[in-house]
Design a protein around this motif. Sequence first.
Motif, PDB file in Angstrom:
ATOM      1  N   VAL A  66     -25.120   8.880   2.074  1.00 58.64           N
ATOM      2  CA  VAL A  66     -23.845   8.400   0.777  1.00 58.64           C
ATOM      3  C   VAL A  66     -22.497   8.722   1.678  1.00 58.64           C
ATOM      4  CG1 VAL A  66     -24.576   8.334  -1.491  1.00 58.64           C
ATOM      5  CG2 VAL A  66     -23.182  10.051  -0.543  1.00 58.64           C
ATOM      6  N   ASN A  67     -21.558   8.137   2.472  1.00 57.40           N
ATOM      7  CA  ASN A  67     -20.703   7.958   2.934  1.00 57.40           C
ATOM      8  C   ASN A  67     -19.896   8.537   1.822  1.00 57.40           C
ATOM      9  OD1 ASN A  67     -18.444   8.530   4.655  1.00 57.40           O
ATOM     10  ND2 ASN A  67     -18.375   6.230   5.751  1.00 57.40           N
ATOM     11  N   PHE A  68     -19.013   9.386   1.414  1.00 61.10           N
ATOM     12  CA  PHE A  68     -17.902   9.283   0.499  1.00 61.10           C
ATOM     13  C   PHE A  68     -16.940   9.761   1.092  1.00 61.10           C
ATOM     14  CE2 PHE A  68     -15.853  10.067  -3.147  1.00 61.10           C
ATOM     15  CZ  PHE A  68     -15.898  11.521  -3.484  1.00 61.10           C
ATOM     16  N   GLN A  69     -15.616   8.706   0.643  1.00 58.06           N
ATOM     17  CA  GLN A  69     -14.248   8.820   1.184  1.00 58.06           C
ATOM     18  C   GLN A  69     -13.877   8.917   0.270  1.00 58.06           C
ATOM     19  OE1 GLN A  69     -13.765   9.184   4.473  1.00 58.06           O
ATOM     20  NE2 GLN A  69     -15.565   8.865   5.743  1.00 58.06           N
ATOM     21  N   LYS A  70     -13.252  10.658  -0.412  1.00 58.77           N
ATOM     22  CA  LYS A  70     -12.616  10.253  -1.346  1.00 58.77           C
ATOM     23  C   LYS A  70     -11.024   9.649  -1.397  1.00 58.77           C
ATOM     24  CE  LYS A  70     -11.480  13.534  -4.912  1.00 58.77           C
ATOM     25  NZ  LYS A  70     -11.438  15.261  -5.648  1.00 58.77           N
ATOM     26  N   ALA A  71     -10.005   9.753  -0.915  1.00 59.39           N
ATOM     27  CA  ALA A  71      -9.368   8.957  -0.463  1.00 59.39           C
ATOM     28  C   ALA A  71      -8.989   7.733   0.310  1.00 59.39           C
ATOM     29  CB  ALA A  71      -8.624   9.736   0.996  1.00 59.39           C
ATOM     30  N   ALA A  72     -10.333   6.860   0.109  1.00 56.69           N
ATOM     31  CA  ALA A  72     -10.389   5.932   0.252  1.00 56.69           C
ATOM     32  C   ALA A  72     -10.599   5.215  -0.561  1.00 56.69           C
ATOM     33  CB  ALA A  72     -10.893   5.850   1.571  1.00 56.69           C
ATOM     34  N   LYS A  73     -11.294   6.110  -1.601  1.00 56.03           N
ATOM     35  CA  LYS A  73     -12.242   5.434  -3.363  1.00 56.03           C
ATOM     36  C   LYS A  73     -13.703   4.600  -2.276  1.00 56.03           C
ATOM     37  CE  LYS A  73      -8.709   6.593  -5.667  1.00 56.03           C
ATOM     38  NZ  LYS A  73      -7.054   5.540  -6.830  1.00 56.03           N
ATOM     39  N   SER A  74     -14.014   4.768  -1.546  1.00 50.22           N
ATOM     40  CA  SER A  74     -15.021   4.559  -1.199  1.00 50.22           C
ATOM     41  C   SER A  74     -16.823   5.271  -0.722  1.00 50.22           C
ATOM     42  CB  SER A  74     -14.879   4.059   0.520  1.00 50.22           C
ATOM     43  OG  SER A  74     -16.215   3.506   1.048  1.00 50.22           O
ATOM     44  N   PHE A  75     -17.449   4.932  -1.107  1.00 48.18           N
ATOM     45  CA  PHE A  75     -19.136   5.714  -1.874  1.00 48.18           C
ATOM     46  C   PHE A  75     -19.956   4.901  -1.436  1.00 48.18           C
ATOM     47  CE2 PHE A  75     -22.141   8.984  -3.334  1.00 48.18           C
ATOM     48  CZ  PHE A  75     -22.323   8.655  -4.756  1.00 48.18           C
TER      49      PHE A  75
END
Lengths: 115, 111
Positions: A66-75
């Motif tokens: 996965v590519n988890f981008q917490k600030a962008a709320k993307s998973f």
Amino acid sequence: AQTVTQSQPEMSVQEAETVTLSCTYDTSESDYYLFWYKQPPSRQMILVIRQEAYKQQNATENRFSVNFQKAAKSFSLKISDSQLGDAAMYFCAYRSPMVTDKLIFGTGTRLQVFP
Amino acid sequence: DVKVTQSSRYLVKRTGEKVFLECVQDMDHENMFWYRQDPGLGLRLIYFSYDVKMKEKGDIPEGYSVSREKKERFSLILESASTNQTSMYLCASSVDTYGYTFGSGTRLTVV
């Protein structure tokens, strides 16, 4: 209320290639869990990968990452070296820590794999 | 491995019938769930239960009820089936934060 969005109803990939499925979510919580589930034609939903929001390291399970981008709320889910058996519906899901284990699902992405 | 068993894979019922969908899990999970799955809508939560005799409404409880008399069994009841309840029904169980284990689903057709 939390929401999960999968903007790609269908995707396709050539065998042995790499494909990325997108998922975004909306939440005001800082601690939560994210999941990807696979539903093959047999209908049995299978857990593919799990990510804890407080962990910055992206989860990996064999060919799935996965590519988890917490600030962008993307998973997003990346499938490497795609195989014919990867053809399925893929669902992204969010779990809040505040409610007893309730998962909120996206609408799913149908992945086709061509030989 | 945890196993979640749904009693019927396919079911055809008539409008107005009372319908029972049964789900049994064999690993002592506290939490159990009923979802319905429709194309383009994903999975929507109908009811869930986190203990015996406890139940909570999900997002779309109208027209449904549930029963959990024993920890391993969670039943979904359609009091008076209607054609708009034609759908795939998925049962799941879980413990802690490790995700759900799903049953194979029941495809219900109401005619």
